[in-house]
Enzyme design. Structure first.
Site, PDB file in Angstrom:
ATOM      1  CE  LYS A   1      -2.440   2.646   3.561  1.00 31.29           C
ATOM      2  NZ  LYS A   1      -1.322   3.290   4.233  1.00 31.29           N
ATOM      3  CG  ASN A   2       2.214   2.917   3.497  1.00 28.55           C
ATOM      4  OD1 ASN A   2       1.076   3.296   3.221  1.00 28.55           O
ATOM      5  ND2 ASN A   2       2.606   2.671   4.738  1.00 28.55           N
TER       6      ASN A   2
ATOM      7  CB  CYS B   1      -4.668   6.792  10.030  1.00 25.98           C
ATOM      8  SG  CYS B   1      -5.251   5.346   9.164  1.00 25.98           S
TER       9      CYS B   1
ATOM     10  NE  ARG C   1       0.154  10.565   9.788  1.00 25.43           N
ATOM     11  CZ  ARG C   1      -0.320   9.620   8.978  1.00 25.43           C
ATOM     12  NH1 ARG C   1      -1.614   9.357   8.967  1.00 25.43           N
ATOM     13  NH2 ARG C   1       0.474   8.952   8.184  1.00 25.43           N
TER      14      ARG C   1
ATOM     15  CG  ASP D   1       2.630   1.632   9.450  1.00 25.22           C
ATOM     16  OD1 ASP D   1       2.249   2.595  10.129  1.00 25.22           O
ATOM     17  OD2 ASP D   1       3.120   1.746   8.313  1.00 25.22           O
TER      18      ASP D   1
ATOM     19  NE  ARG E   1      -7.406   5.303   4.144  1.00 25.17           N
ATOM     20  CZ  ARG E   1      -6.549   5.620   5.120  1.00 25.17           C
ATOM     21  NH1 ARG E   1      -6.944   5.757   6.336  1.00 25.17           N
ATOM     22  NH2 ARG E   1      -5.288   5.835   4.843  1.00 25.17           N
TER      23      ARG E   1
HETATM   24  N1  EPU Z   1       7.139  14.306  10.597  1.00 19.29           N
HETATM   25  C1  EPU Z   1       7.374  15.638  10.864  1.00 19.29           C
HETATM   26  N2  EPU Z   1       7.398  16.497   9.806  1.00 19.29           N
HETATM   27  C2  EPU Z   1       7.188  16.103   8.536  1.00 19.29           C
HETATM   28  C3  EPU Z   1       6.959  14.751   8.277  1.00 19.29           C
HETATM   29  C4  EPU Z   1       6.931  13.868   9.327  1.00 19.29           C
HETATM   30  O1  EPU Z   1       7.553  16.035  11.995  1.00 19.29           O
HETATM   31  O2  EPU Z   1       7.236  16.948   7.632  1.00 19.29           O
HETATM   32  C5  EPU Z   1       7.137  13.329  11.704  1.00 19.29           C
HETATM   33  C6  EPU Z   1       5.792  12.629  11.879  1.00 19.29           C
HETATM   34  O3  EPU Z   1       4.919  13.368  12.692  1.00 19.29           O
HETATM   35  C7  EPU Z   1       6.200  11.304  12.503  1.00 19.29           C
HETATM   36  C8  EPU Z   1       7.561  11.027  11.852  1.00 19.29           C
HETATM   37  O4  EPU Z   1       8.025  12.278  11.364  1.00 19.29           O
HETATM   38  O5  EPU Z   1       6.399  11.456  13.876  1.00 19.29           O
HETATM   39  C9  EPU Z   1       7.536  10.036  10.711  1.00 19.29           C
HETATM   40  O6  EPU Z   1       6.549  10.406   9.778  1.00 19.29           O
HETATM   41  P1  EPU Z   1       6.626  10.018   8.233  1.00 19.29           P
HETATM   42  O7  EPU Z   1       6.684  11.277   7.453  1.00 19.29           O
HETATM   43  O8  EPU Z   1       7.709   9.030   8.021  1.00 19.29           O
HETATM   44  O9  EPU Z   1       5.217   9.370   8.009  1.00 19.29           O
HETATM   45  P2  EPU Z   1       4.333   9.447   6.718  1.00 19.29           P
HETATM   46  O10 EPU Z   1       5.209   9.492   5.513  1.00 19.29           O
HETATM   47  O11 EPU Z   1       3.298  10.498   6.836  1.00 19.29           O
HETATM   48  C10 EPU Z   1       4.272   6.903   6.284  1.00 19.29           C
HETATM   49  C11 EPU Z   1       3.211   5.858   6.141  1.00 19.29           C
HETATM   50  C12 EPU Z   1       2.581   5.561   7.483  1.00 19.29           C
HETATM   51  C13 EPU Z   1       3.656   5.138   8.461  1.00 19.29           C
HETATM   52  C14 EPU Z   1       4.762   6.202   8.536  1.00 19.29           C
HETATM   53  C15 EPU Z   1       5.937   5.805   9.392  1.00 19.29           C
HETATM   54  C16 EPU Z   1       2.394   6.323   3.939  1.00 19.29           C
HETATM   55  C17 EPU Z   1       1.307   6.827   3.081  1.00 19.29           C
HETATM   56  N3  EPU Z   1       2.187   6.359   5.241  1.00 19.29           N
HETATM   57  O12 EPU Z   1       3.602   8.059   6.771  1.00 19.29           O
HETATM   58  O13 EPU Z   1       1.693   4.487   7.257  1.00 19.29           O
HETATM   59  O14 EPU Z   1       3.094   4.958   9.726  1.00 19.29           O
HETATM   60  O15 EPU Z   1       5.270   6.463   7.205  1.00 19.29           O
HETATM   61  O16 EPU Z   1       6.530   4.659   8.915  1.00 19.29           O
HETATM   62  O17 EPU Z   1       3.410   5.867   3.444  1.00 19.29           O
HETATM   63  C18 EPU Z   1      -0.143   3.104   7.694  1.00 19.29           C
HETATM   64  O18 EPU Z   1       0.193   2.441   6.689  1.00 19.29           O
HETATM   65  O19 EPU Z   1      -1.022   2.712   8.516  1.00 19.29           O
HETATM   66  C19 EPU Z   1       0.513   4.388   7.930  1.00 19.29           C
HETATM   67  C20 EPU Z   1       0.008   5.296   8.760  1.00 19.29           C
END
Ligand code: EPU
Length: 428
Positions: free
Chosen positions: A22-23, A116, A121, A304, A396
């Site tokens: 998915k991701n 979610c 975030r 996750d 989802r």
């Molecule tokens: N963060 C910041 N600033 C940013 C971006 C992130 O402070 O600009 C912080 C976040 O708040 C968090 C950490 O950095 O504490 C990591 O966040 P990341 O950006 O890596 O998360 P994401 O890219 O928004 C993806 C996955 C999530 C998964 C996270 C962590 C996707 C679409 N989503 O989210 O997947 O939990 O990486 O591995 O790729 C799920 O599949 O259930 C899911 C939520």
């Protein structure tokens, strides 16, 4: 609207095939915007987030045709259509339209993403990256406006290791003039998958999978064919379910190296895990003992899988402590598990789970995707019937989860909710 019902207590046995990641899928689809000719993506998971992104590609003028798990995208007629509202708000990953459209058209308007709720975030690191590449970024009435005369390569140090920011900056930088260096980049397999697609499209990217990614901008990218990697989180979810309620389960189409941190923890608990070519064999030799978990960026234990793992800890002997260093507020499953008789305390930033507990079926609500997976695992192990609402969250991210669990021997089915149930769900 539907709910899920599970009659617990049936042992899981047999083989389950894992879908595409998915991701990865949610980034590969927007990445296709950058090509000048047809992109074919093979093996995508059949989940609602993927179809929502396909619809968004059509909204900006792309031609998208599905053939089961494969999709063909013709980007020639895409335009920099603003997407301030609508489907873009349905999922988090719509933020990849920012990087991809900025990279292609030097401009984009994208509504702030939904998805979610896991606590705050922010996307400040994405924006910092776009600005470093020369974009002006403003937030106007809940939509992010990105404009650039031209994008120029830059050196960008991420203050937080972020999957989304790393991918989004790659998308914006592959066609920027000159060299971009992303330091403190995330190393998740999904990032490598996206970089592989971009490279097949003609991009010049080095260092993916390490924390320094180097990109040499190219003037144009062409179409290609790409097969997605398997979903390590789906595989991990079935592995955890097998440890909680399985006898002998084979997980097919998995890259076991992608979930080494989970495999190590399962073995520490006493679960038999054998790795072979593209398969994992999981056998349950009870009694299992508890372990502690700390979620970390890849290759650490994935956030996750933290919620599904909580359900497993209710079934094993001893006390386990879970600390989520990525999303400390990813705790909405806990009250629901307590309704099912789980013994869980939250102290400071840690979740303390005591077991083993005979869980009892109850009416519970999935408030996010992985909370839903946690409740399903708990329902499989519980006495009696568990009724789970919030199934949209689960759909989802998990392809055909009821069919897959049924084929393993679970008694799980869907039922339409009554108007009264829908009203009470919406008010809860
Ligand atoms: N963060 C910041 N600033 C940013 C971006 C992130 O402070 O600009 C912080 C976040 O708040 C968090 C950490 O950095 O504490 C990591 O966040 P990341 O950006 O890596 O998360 P994401 O890219 O928004 C993806 C996955 C999530 C998964 C996270 C962590 C996707 C679409 N989503 O989210 O997947 O939990 O990486 O591995 O790729 C799920 O599949 O259930 C899911 C939520």
């Amino acid at each position: 609207m539907q709910k899920l019902l599970i009659e617990g207590g049936h042992e899981l046995n047999g083989k389950v095939r894992i879908s595409g990641a998915k991701n990865s899928a949610v980034a590969l689809l927007p990445a296709s915007i950058l090509a000048d000719s047809t992109v074919t993506l093979e093996g995508l998971p059949e989940i609602s987030d993927v179809y929502t992104l396909g619809d968004l590609l059509e909204e900006i003028g792309g031609s998208v045709s599905w053939n089961g798990q494969d999709v063909t995208i013709q980007p020639e007629k895409m335009i920099a259509m603003p997407l301030p509202n609508g489907k873009v708000k349905k999922l988090r990953a719509s933020y990849y339209f920012m990087g991809a459209m900025l990279g292609k058209f030097n401009k984009a308007v994208i509504g702030l993403p939904g998805g979610c709720y896991l606590g705050p975030r922010p996307i400040d690191q994405h924006i910092k990256g776009f600005e470093a590449l020369g974009a002006e970024v403003t937030n106007e009435q809940g939509a992010i406006y990105l404009r650039a005369k031209e994008l120029r390569g830059a050196r960008i140090y991420l203050d937080v290791v972020s999957v989304g920011a790393t991918i989004n900056i790659m998308l914006a930088a592959v066609k920027a003039k000159g060299k971009t260096i992303i330091e403190n980049a995330a190393k998740e397999p999904e990032i490598i998958d996206v970089a592989t697609l971009l490279t097949n499209m003609g991009a010049k990217i080095k260092g993916v999978g390490t924390d320094v990614i180097r990109i040499e901008g190219v003037p144009s990218l062409h179409g290609c064919k790409h097969t997605i990697i398997p979903d390590r989180i789906e595989a991990g979810t079935y592995a955890i379910a097998a440890a909680a309620q399985g006898k002998e389960v084979v997980i097919d189409n998995v890259i076991s190296q992608h979930i080494e941190s989970l495999i190590a923890k399962l073995r520490e608990m006493g679960v038999t895990v054998e790795e072979s070519d593209e398969q994992l064999y999981i056998a349950n030799r009870k009694p299992l003992k508890s372990v502690d978990i700390k979620t970390l960026v890849y290759p650490g234990f994935p956030t996750d899988l933290q919620q599904p793992f909580t359900s497993l800890l209710t079934q094993v002997t001893g006390t386990g402590v879970i600390t989520d260093t990525i999303y400390s507020a990813r705790l909405k499953h806990i009250d629901e598990l307590r309704r099912m008789n789980a013994l869980i305390k939250v102290e400071g930033g840690s979740v303390i789970v005591s077991g083993p507990t005979q869980l009892q079926g109850a009416k519970v609500k999935a408030s996010d995707l992985r909370a839903g997976a946690a409740l399903i695992i708990a329902g499989l192990a519980a006495n009696g019937i568990t009724e789970i609402t919030g199934v949209d969250h689960i759909d989802r991210g998990y392809e055909k989860i009821t069919d897959k669990l049924t084929s393993l021997g679970a008694n799980i089915w869907r039922k339409d909710m009554t108007q009264k149930e829908i009203a009470s769900f919406q008010n809860s």
